[in-house]
Design a protein around this motif. Structure first.
Motif, PDB file in Angstrom:
ATOM      1  N   MET A 231      -5.234 -12.755  15.810  1.00  0.00           N
ATOM      2  CA  MET A 231      -6.195 -12.424  14.761  1.00  0.00           C
ATOM      3  C   MET A 231      -6.965 -13.686  14.357  1.00  0.00           C
ATOM      4  SD  MET A 231      -3.772  -9.945  12.393  1.00  0.00           S
ATOM      5  CE  MET A 231      -2.420 -11.136  12.406  1.00  0.00           C
ATOM      6  N   GLY A 232      -8.137 -13.491  13.783  1.00  0.00           N
ATOM      7  CA  GLY A 232      -8.943 -14.632  13.371  1.00  0.00           C
ATOM      8  C   GLY A 232      -8.220 -15.514  12.365  1.00  0.00           C
ATOM      9  N   HIS A 233      -8.124 -16.802  12.674  1.00  0.00           N
ATOM     10  CA  HIS A 233      -7.433 -17.755  11.792  1.00  0.00           C
ATOM     11  C   HIS A 233      -8.478 -18.757  11.300  1.00  0.00           C
ATOM     12  CE1 HIS A 233      -3.478 -20.233  11.163  1.00  0.00           C
ATOM     13  NE2 HIS A 233      -4.079 -19.882  10.052  1.00  0.00           N
TER      14      HIS A 233
ATOM     15  N   LYS B 197       0.948 -13.731   8.635  1.00  0.00           N
ATOM     16  CA  LYS B 197       1.731 -14.643   9.461  1.00  0.00           C
ATOM     17  C   LYS B 197       2.836 -13.887  10.190  1.00  0.00           C
ATOM     18  CE  LYS B 197       0.956 -18.719   6.525  1.00  0.00           C
ATOM     19  NZ  LYS B 197       1.611 -19.684   5.608  1.00  0.00           N
ATOM     20  N   ARG B 198       3.391 -12.884   9.524  1.00  0.00           N
ATOM     21  CA  ARG B 198       4.458 -12.103  10.144  1.00  0.00           C
ATOM     22  C   ARG B 198       3.929 -11.297  11.330  1.00  0.00           C
ATOM     23  NH1 ARG B 198       8.053  -8.044   6.523  1.00  0.00           N
ATOM     24  NH2 ARG B 198       8.032  -9.905   5.198  1.00  0.00           N
ATOM     25  N   VAL B 199       2.761 -10.676  11.149  1.00  0.00           N
ATOM     26  CA  VAL B 199       2.164  -9.923  12.250  1.00  0.00           C
ATOM     27  C   VAL B 199       1.778 -10.864  13.388  1.00  0.00           C
ATOM     28  CG1 VAL B 199       0.200  -8.482  12.941  1.00  0.00           C
ATOM     29  CG2 VAL B 199       1.385  -8.031  10.779  1.00  0.00           C
ATOM     30  N   ASP B 200       1.255 -12.033  13.041  1.00  0.00           N
ATOM     31  CA  ASP B 200       0.902 -13.019  14.061  1.00  0.00           C
ATOM     32  C   ASP B 200       2.130 -13.446  14.855  1.00  0.00           C
ATOM     33  OD1 ASP B 200      -0.920 -15.112  15.288  1.00  0.00           O
ATOM     34  OD2 ASP B 200       0.555 -16.421  14.323  1.00  0.00           O
ATOM     35  N   ALA B 201       3.243 -13.592  14.188  1.00  0.00           N
ATOM     36  CA  ALA B 201       4.483 -13.997  14.862  1.00  0.00           C
ATOM     37  C   ALA B 201       4.901 -12.965  15.901  1.00  0.00           C
ATOM     38  CB  ALA B 201       5.593 -14.204  13.839  1.00  0.00           C
ATOM     39  N   VAL B 202       4.622 -11.693  15.618  1.00  0.00           N
ATOM     40  CA  VAL B 202       4.922 -10.638  16.580  1.00  0.00           C
ATOM     41  C   VAL B 202       4.091 -10.829  17.846  1.00  0.00           C
ATOM     42  CG1 VAL B 202       4.783  -8.157  17.031  1.00  0.00           C
ATOM     43  CG2 VAL B 202       5.597  -8.985  14.809  1.00  0.00           C
ATOM     44  N   HIS B 203       2.807 -11.117  17.659  1.00  0.00           N
ATOM     45  CA  HIS B 203       1.931 -11.349  18.810  1.00  0.00           C
ATOM     46  C   HIS B 203       2.383 -12.572  19.608  1.00  0.00           C
ATOM     47  CE1 HIS B 203      -1.460  -9.167  16.431  1.00  0.00           C
ATOM     48  NE2 HIS B 203      -0.815  -8.311  17.192  1.00  0.00           N
ATOM     49  N   GLN B 204       2.681 -13.646  18.893  1.00  0.00           N
ATOM     50  CA  GLN B 204       3.034 -14.893  19.571  1.00  0.00           C
ATOM     51  C   GLN B 204       4.348 -14.791  20.331  1.00  0.00           C
ATOM     52  OE1 GLN B 204       2.122 -18.736  18.344  1.00  0.00           O
ATOM     53  NE2 GLN B 204       1.019 -18.189  16.485  1.00  0.00           N
TER      54      GLN B 204
ATOM     55  N   SER C 129     -11.489  -3.489  15.437  1.00  0.00           N
ATOM     56  CA  SER C 129     -12.866  -3.967  15.510  1.00  0.00           C
ATOM     57  C   SER C 129     -13.067  -5.277  16.258  1.00  0.00           C
ATOM     58  CB  SER C 129     -13.447  -4.092  14.100  1.00  0.00           C
ATOM     59  OG  SER C 129     -12.674  -4.967  13.294  1.00  0.00           O
ATOM     60  N   ASN C 130     -12.093  -6.179  16.227  1.00  0.00           N
ATOM     61  CA  ASN C 130     -12.294  -7.432  16.949  1.00  0.00           C
ATOM     62  C   ASN C 130     -12.136  -7.277  18.452  1.00  0.00           C
ATOM     63  OD1 ASN C 130     -13.253  -9.585  15.359  1.00  0.00           O
ATOM     64  ND2 ASN C 130     -11.292  -9.739  14.294  1.00  0.00           N
TER      65      ASN C 130
END
Length: 270
Positions: free
Chosen positions: A199-201, A212-219, A42-43
């Motif tokens: 993702m929205g933080h 945070k784990r999913v965000d780390a994958v993106h980063q 959705s984002n």
């Protein structure tokens, strides 16, 4: 003279704003029609409030609608959930790209599906909530677009649906890397840039350890998969639901996606 120039500018703006599907001009040469695939949940689809200027068309920015017809790109671009879809990041990205490439037309191919987990972006996978097949539905759309233009980038924003469970967060990196490889293989675009957004933080909704784990994958993506980039969402705000960005934040995110995209091209230069 100044008054005359203003009048001409106003007329050009009015003409662009009133464009219809009948006014769309697809470049004769595919190399002059630069395509961008918009995928995720959705984002990426966008849930921001649509304002008057969001409906203003640009003569060199088009969008492929649900019926596979090229139309002027105005928000909302997506059609995954018609009653709630709104402003997203795609149009702002395209405006930045068009400004940087005055000799080309930009073609956006919206395919995001709100709420879709990354497992829905696999061949044959069903998204139960929307009763659609995100990956399978995307393929004929982008292939139809590529008959007229050249794929220049894939923009991805997704992850929220996989950040709620240990099982899905644990395999997110493997699935994302496989997805990028599949995109490039199926579309015969081995070098196409891929940009993932954060993702929205939001301050009033702290992240869980799984998020945070999913965000780390993106980063970490740019360091692990070639010709990829990461667009941050720090400082952006939500629309009140603590999940979706507000309209101004979507527009800012579009600028950030473009900057991230440019970083890939810059890294290619000697």
């Amino acid at each position: 003279m100044k008054t005359m120039l203003c009048s001409i500018a106003s007329l050009m703006f009015l003409q662009a704003s009133c464009m219809s599907a009948a006014d769309v001009a697809i470049p004769d040469k595919p190399e002059d029609f630069h395509l961008f695939l918009l995928v995720g949940q959705s984002n990426m689809a966008g849930r921001g409030k649509v304002e008057e200027h969001d409906r203003e068309a640009h003569p060199r920015i088009l969008s492929l609608d649900k019926s596979l017809t090229w139309t002027p790109a105005v928000d909302p671009l997506h059609f995954d959930k018609p009653t709630i879809v709104g402003v997203g990041l795609g149009k702002t990205f395209a405006l930045d790209y068009a400004k940087q490439h005055p000799g080309v037309t930009v073609g956006l191919v919206p395919c995001a599906v709100g709420g879709s987990p990354i497992s829905s972006w696999e061949p044959g996978a069903l998204d139960k909530a929307t009763k659609t097949h995100p990956y399978d539905d995307m393929l004929p759309r982008i292939r139809e677009a590529m008959k007229s233009g050249v794929l220049k980038g894939i923009l991805w924003h997704q992850g929220e649906s996989d950040a709620g469970k240990e099982a899905t967060a644990a395999v997110y990196e493997e699935k994302l890397h496989s997805l990028i490889k599949r995109f490039r293989t199926e579309l015969n675009a081995a070098d196409v840039p891929f940009v993932a957004g954060q993702m929205g933080h939001f301050e009033d909704r702290p992240w869980s350890e799984l998020k945070k784990r999913v965000d780390a994958v993106h980063q970490s993506l740019p360091g692990k998969v070639r010709r990829t980039a990461f667009a941050k969402s720090d400082g952006l705000t939500h629309k009140g639901d603590k999940v979706h960005f507000d309209s101004a934040s979507y527009r800012e995110l579009g600028h950030r996606y473009f900057a991230a995209y440019q970083s890939i091209l810059t890294a290619d230069r000697p």
